[in-house]
Each structure stands twice: as structure tokens, then as C-alpha cells.
Design a protein around this motif. Structure first.
Motif, PDB file in Angstrom:
ATOM      1  N   LEU A 154      -3.124   9.896  -8.316  1.00  0.00           N
ATOM      2  CA  LEU A 154      -3.288  11.002  -7.374  1.00  0.00           C
ATOM      3  C   LEU A 154      -4.422  11.942  -7.767  1.00  0.00           C
ATOM      4  CD1 LEU A 154       0.447  12.017  -6.872  1.00  0.00           C
ATOM      5  CD2 LEU A 154      -1.048  10.998  -5.139  1.00  0.00           C
ATOM      6  N   HIS A 155      -4.455  12.279  -9.053  1.00  0.00           N
ATOM      7  CA  HIS A 155      -5.363  13.347  -9.476  1.00  0.00           C
ATOM      8  C   HIS A 155      -6.649  12.849 -10.123  1.00  0.00           C
ATOM      9  CE1 HIS A 155      -2.626  16.537  -8.358  1.00  0.00           C
ATOM     10  NE2 HIS A 155      -1.657  15.735  -8.779  1.00  0.00           N
ATOM     11  N   ALA A 156      -6.563  11.893 -11.071  1.00  0.00           N
ATOM     12  CA  ALA A 156      -7.784  11.425 -11.725  1.00  0.00           C
ATOM     13  C   ALA A 156      -8.574  10.511 -10.781  1.00  0.00           C
ATOM     14  CB  ALA A 156      -7.444  10.689 -13.016  1.00  0.00           C
ATOM     15  N   LYS A 157      -7.858   9.633 -10.075  1.00  0.00           N
ATOM     16  CA  LYS A 157      -8.557   8.694  -9.193  1.00  0.00           C
ATOM     17  C   LYS A 157      -8.657   9.207  -7.755  1.00  0.00           C
ATOM     18  CE  LYS A 157      -7.679   4.531 -11.887  1.00  0.00           C
ATOM     19  NZ  LYS A 157      -6.404   4.791 -12.642  1.00  0.00           N
ATOM     20  N   GLY A 158      -7.827  10.160  -7.401  1.00  0.00           N
ATOM     21  CA  GLY A 158      -7.919  10.777  -6.066  1.00  0.00           C
ATOM     22  C   GLY A 158      -7.599   9.824  -4.926  1.00  0.00           C
ATOM     23  N   VAL A 159      -6.621   8.928  -5.109  1.00  0.00           N
ATOM     24  CA  VAL A 159      -6.304   7.989  -4.030  1.00  0.00           C
ATOM     25  C   VAL A 159      -5.692   8.730  -2.845  1.00  0.00           C
ATOM     26  CG1 VAL A 159      -5.963   6.036  -5.595  1.00  0.00           C
ATOM     27  CG2 VAL A 159      -3.979   7.420  -4.904  1.00  0.00           C
ATOM     28  N   GLU A 160      -5.820   8.125  -1.692  1.00  0.00           N
ATOM     29  CA  GLU A 160      -5.334   8.785  -0.480  1.00  0.00           C
ATOM     30  C   GLU A 160      -4.078   8.143   0.093  1.00  0.00           C
ATOM     31  OE1 GLU A 160      -8.761   9.082   2.076  1.00  0.00           O
ATOM     32  OE2 GLU A 160      -9.735  10.503   0.721  1.00  0.00           O
ATOM     33  N   SER A 161      -3.631   7.011  -0.526  1.00  0.00           N
ATOM     34  CA  SER A 161      -2.393   6.385  -0.056  1.00  0.00           C
ATOM     35  C   SER A 161      -1.684   5.709  -1.223  1.00  0.00           C
ATOM     36  CB  SER A 161      -2.701   5.340   1.018  1.00  0.00           C
ATOM     37  OG  SER A 161      -3.315   4.222   0.413  1.00  0.00           O
ATOM     38  N   PHE A 162      -0.362   5.500  -1.057  1.00  0.00           N
ATOM     39  CA  PHE A 162       0.395   4.834  -2.125  1.00  0.00           C
ATOM     40  C   PHE A 162      -0.048   3.378  -2.279  1.00  0.00           C
ATOM     41  CE2 PHE A 162       3.410   8.298  -0.885  1.00  0.00           C
ATOM     42  CZ  PHE A 162       3.390   8.950  -2.102  1.00  0.00           C
ATOM     43  N   ASP A 163      -0.557   2.783  -1.198  1.00  0.00           N
ATOM     44  CA  ASP A 163      -0.984   1.377  -1.266  1.00  0.00           C
ATOM     45  C   ASP A 163      -2.158   1.159  -2.219  1.00  0.00           C
ATOM     46  OD1 ASP A 163       0.962   0.433   0.345  1.00  0.00           O
ATOM     47  OD2 ASP A 163      -0.232   0.531   2.189  1.00  0.00           O
ATOM     48  N   GLU A 164      -2.890   2.212  -2.499  1.00  0.00           N
ATOM     49  CA  GLU A 164      -4.028   2.072  -3.432  1.00  0.00           C
ATOM     50  C   GLU A 164      -3.568   2.024  -4.892  1.00  0.00           C
ATOM     51  OE1 GLU A 164      -7.589   4.625  -2.472  1.00  0.00           O
ATOM     52  OE2 GLU A 164      -6.253   5.285  -0.869  1.00  0.00           O
ATOM     53  N   MET A 165      -2.287   2.306  -5.131  1.00  0.00           N
ATOM     54  CA  MET A 165      -1.771   2.345  -6.516  1.00  0.00           C
ATOM     55  C   MET A 165      -1.410   0.919  -6.928  1.00  0.00           C
ATOM     56  SD  MET A 165       0.550   5.768  -6.292  1.00  0.00           S
ATOM     57  CE  MET A 165      -0.162   7.334  -5.811  1.00  0.00           C
ATOM     58  N   THR A 166      -2.405   0.159  -7.379  1.00  0.00           N
ATOM     59  CA  THR A 166      -2.252  -1.296  -7.526  1.00  0.00           C
ATOM     60  C   THR A 166      -1.318  -1.724  -8.659  1.00  0.00           C
ATOM     61  OG1 THR A 166      -4.329  -1.211  -8.700  1.00  0.00           O
ATOM     62  CG2 THR A 166      -4.415  -1.963  -6.414  1.00  0.00           C
ATOM     63  N   ASN A 167      -1.086  -0.849  -9.651  1.00  0.00           N
ATOM     64  CA  ASN A 167      -0.154  -1.254 -10.711  1.00  0.00           C
ATOM     65  C   ASN A 167       1.273  -0.758 -10.455  1.00  0.00           C
ATOM     66  OD1 ASN A 167      -0.624   1.410 -11.188  1.00  0.00           O
ATOM     67  ND2 ASN A 167      -1.178   1.194 -13.349  1.00  0.00           N
ATOM     68  N   ILE A 168       1.520  -0.302  -9.224  1.00  0.00           N
ATOM     69  CA  ILE A 168       2.874   0.124  -8.840  1.00  0.00           C
ATOM     70  C   ILE A 168       3.415  -0.952  -7.868  1.00  0.00           C
ATOM     71  CG2 ILE A 168       4.216   1.948  -7.684  1.00  0.00           C
ATOM     72  CD1 ILE A 168       2.853   3.041 -10.165  1.00  0.00           C
ATOM     73  N   SER A 169       4.627  -1.422  -8.154  1.00  0.00           N
ATOM     74  CA  SER A 169       5.160  -2.527  -7.335  1.00  0.00           C
ATOM     75  C   SER A 169       5.358  -2.082  -5.882  1.00  0.00           C
ATOM     76  CB  SER A 169       6.491  -2.985  -7.908  1.00  0.00           C
ATOM     77  OG  SER A 169       7.460  -1.982  -7.656  1.00  0.00           O
TER      78      SER A 169
END
Ligand code: SAH
Ligand code: SF4
Length: 362
Positions: free
Chosen positions: A45-60
Motif C-alpha cells: 500500500l505505502h512503499a509500492k503505492g498499489v491501487e488494488s488488492f489484485d496487485e499484491m502478487t504474494n498475497i493468495s
């Protein structure tokens, strides 16, 4: 602190980007996720600044769907963008979830990128020279709405921003708790990582909050919008002066500088034949004598709705010389983005007039 629960249309989900690392860890414990998951999500969320949960690739996928049920990630939307033809200045009009508009300005200096962000949609302080003040007040911004101005500008330009100034729309000390939380989040090295020494906060002089800041001993630079050396002029230009006058404000500033050992930056917008006279310069020098401070002179930006004009370059130089002869350092702020009218409040005001049907769309 404004409720972190979501706004209308978002169901009862929590604004995850406004949560601190500790709050996230606590919440994740409740949901049955191990602590390292909180660190991972916080980093996305903060270091990479993603805009959706789908971008969190190491989260199942399963965990992402639980996240989506419980939280939402707030992002500003770029409504309009103006790029200066003279320099790299970019001015944004951002739209918020509830249809409000805010402005940010991205500027390029030799030391890197600086962004000027908004802390409120509008402002209730009503300074007579300010387009934001004239546009009225809608609401406070949440920490995520302040952070998203930075992460969206970074993404949009593929850059890292090194400095943040809280000098856009709104009065930061009138949204104290949200702004303090934003500062904690933005300066976290596991997050956006912009250190406090690279942050400036500008206030019109909310004196009781300046005293609260003294106790917190912040490391950011405090800018104080002074604009006049006496109560007659300042009360005319800035209604807040009727609550805390020049002497009470300067007393708080002196105590702040003594307690924090940090130099205060006084903002002074020069308005022709109003606050730019030799007499005003001498009065200002007298009031600031002996204080750890610097004066930032800004030729006033002309705004529809008042008759203020800029001082002549000759008078600006005279003003500086009088201050310097009294031992007070002063500089004139470099004008960036002169062709896109980079001072804040004008785009939102125009947008409001458009939707009220007062003027034609572009
Ligand atoms: N509310 C805070 C921060 C936002 S305003 C404050 O007042 O300090 C940011 C700065 O822009 C302030 O110094 C403000 O006085 C100045 N400002 C507002 N309108 C201006 C104008 N038309 N010309 C020059 N400076 C202006
Ligand atoms: Fe608000 Fe600052 Fe504008 Fe005054 S100058 S109306 S405090 S934004």
C-alpha cells in the motif's frame, strides 16, 4: 479523527490506507492473519503505492478476497492535468469518491521532485486573497486522501517524490488529527519514506495547535502565513487574526522556534500598495527581530473576486533590502508553472461554478 469506515457506496469497509502499521497488525490478528501479512500488505500500500488488492502478487487469492470484503483502497482520480510549457510543473485537479475536487502541484527543483498537496476540500478560513478561501469549505481529507495525491503523481510521472509541502487547499492545523496521522504514515521508512526534514507544513496561524505542535517537537518545517505586520491589515486580509492576533501568533512562533531549534518560515504575499510599503517592511522587521526565522516573499497571485495586484519588482527589492538591513533573511519565491496558474483553489472553484451552471464548460 474522521471515521475510517468507508464513505457511501463502499459498504462498511475500512479505509486501509489511513491505518497505521500497528492498527493493521491488530486488525489482521482479529481476522486470523499472521503479523508478517500486515507488513506485506502495508508495504504494497505505502512503499509500492498499489491501487488494488489484485496487485499484491504474494498475497493468495483467498486472502485478497477477505481483504476486499473488509477494506477498500482509496485512490484519487485525475480529473484534469495541466503541464507547464515553461518548466516541469504539473498541476492536478483530483476527484474524490464523493465527487469533491482537490488540487495538487508537482514541481521539479534541482534537488528533486516536490509536491504541494491539499489537506482539506476547500477551507473555512476565508482569507481575502485566496481562491481556496473564496471557494468555501466542503470537508476534511483523510490520511489516505493526502497520501494518494503523492502516490498518484509518482505513478503518473514514473518518479520518486522527495519533498512534500502541505500548502495546497485547506488549513492543515484545522484538520489536525488526520494531518498528524498522514505525517506519521508518509514519513515511515517502510512506507512512502519521505523524512520529516523533507516536509513543510503551512498554517494561517491556528495558535492553539501551534502550542500542541511544540509539545510534539516535530522535525518538519513550519511555515506561517503572516502576510501583514499589524492587526489592522492582517484582520482585513485574514479573518483568523481576529481570534489570534499578530502578537499572540508571533509569541507562539517564538516559543516554537526556541523549543524546536527549527527556523520558522514566514510567508508574506506582497500586494501592491497594501502590505508592500517601506513602512510595512520596517514594521515587519521590528516584529521579527531576534527570532530564528526566514521570510518567504510571494508576489500575490491575482484571483478573480478581489482587486489585489502584484507589487512592482522595484518595490519587492526595496522590501527585501529593508528586511535584510535589519538582519532578517528574505527571499522571493521562484514562480513555477506561471502559465498554468499553479496556485491552488482556482480549478476547484471553476469546477464548482461549472456544476452550479454559472459558467460554460471548456
Ligand atoms: N492554509 C495554509 C496552507 C495553504 S495556503 C496557509 O494559509 O498557510 C498556502 C500558501 O499560499 C499560504 O501561505 C497562503 O497565504 C498562500 N496564498 C494563498 N492565496 C494566495 C495568492 N492569491 N497569492 C499568493 N499566495 C497565496
Ligand atoms: Fe485557507 Fe490558507 Fe487560503 Fe487562508 S490562505 S483561505 S488558510 S488555504
Amino acid at each position: 479523527m474522521q471515521d475510517l469506515q468507508s464513505a457511501e457506496g463502499m459498504r462498511e469497509r475500512t479505509d486501509i490506507k489511513s491505518m497505521t502499521k500497528a492498527e493493521l497488525a491488530e486488525d489482521f490478528k482479529r481476522l486470523g492473519f499472521p503479523k508478517y501479512r500486515a507488513d506485506q500488505v502495508y508495504g504494497w500500500l505505502h512503499a509500492k503505492g498499489v491501487e488494488s488488492f489484485d496487485e499484491m502478487t504474494n498475497i493468495s487469492k483467498d486472502m485478497r478476497s477477505v481483504l476486499l470484503q473488509n477494506y477498500y483502497i482509496f485512490n484519487v482520480t485525475i480529473e484534469k492535468k495541466f503541464v507547464s510549457a515553461y518548466d516541469d510543473t504539473v498541476k492536478y485537479l483530483f476527484k474524490l469518491d464523493d465527487g469533491e475536487y482537490i488540487e495538487s502541484v508537482l514541481m521539479h527543483y534541482h534537488h528533486g521532485w516536490t509536491i504541494c498537496i491539499s489537506t482539506q476540500a476547500g477551507c473555512r478560513m476565508g482569507c481575502t486573497f485566496c481562491a481556496t478561501g473564496m471557494g468555501g469549505f466542503a470537508r476534511n481529507l483523510r490520511p489516505s486522501e493526502m497520501l494518494s495525491q503523492i502516490t498518484t503523481a509518482q505513478r503518473d510521472n514514473d518518479i520518486r517524490i522527495s519533498n512534500v509541502v502541505l500548502m495546497g487547499m485547506g488549513e492543515p492545523l484545522d484538520n489536525f488529527d488526520n494531518v498528524m496521522r498522514f505525517l506519521e504514515l508518509v514519513s515511515d521508512l517502510d512506507g512512502v519514506g519521505i523524512g520529516m526534514r523533507h516536509i513543510s507544513l503551512s498554517t494561517c496561524g491556528v495558535v492553539d495547535r501551534i502550542y500542541e505542535l511544540i509539545d510534539l517537537k516535530p522535525q518538519f518545517t513550519l511555515s506561517v502565513s503572516l502576510h501583514a505586520p499589524n492587526d489592522r491589515l492582517r484582520s482585513e486580509m485574514m479573518p483568523i487574526n481576529k481570534k489570534w492576533n499578530v502578537d499572540r501568533l508571533l509569541e507562539a512562533c517564538r516559543k516554537y522556534a526556541e523549543a524546536t531549534h527549527r527556523r520558522i518560515s514566514f510567508e508574506y504575499s506582497l500586494i501592491k500598495d497594501k502590505n508592500d510599503t517601506d513602512e510595512c517592511a520596517r514594521e515587519l522587521a521590528g516584529k521579527l527581530r531576534g527570532m530564528l526565522c526566514h521570510v518567504n516573499l510571494i508576489p500575490v497571485n491575482t484571483v478573480k473576486g478581489n482587486s489585489y495586484e502584484r507589487s512592482s519588482p522595484h518595490q519587492i527589492q526595496r522590501f527585501i533590502r529593508i528586511l535584510e538591513n535589519s538582519g532578517i533573511t528574505a527571499t522571493v519565491r521562484r514562480t513555477l508553472g506561471a502559465d498554468i496558474n499553479a496556485s491552488c483553489g482556482q480549478l476547484r472553484r471553476r469546477k464548482k461554478e461549472e456544476s452550479d451552471g454559472n459558467i460554460q464548460q471548456d
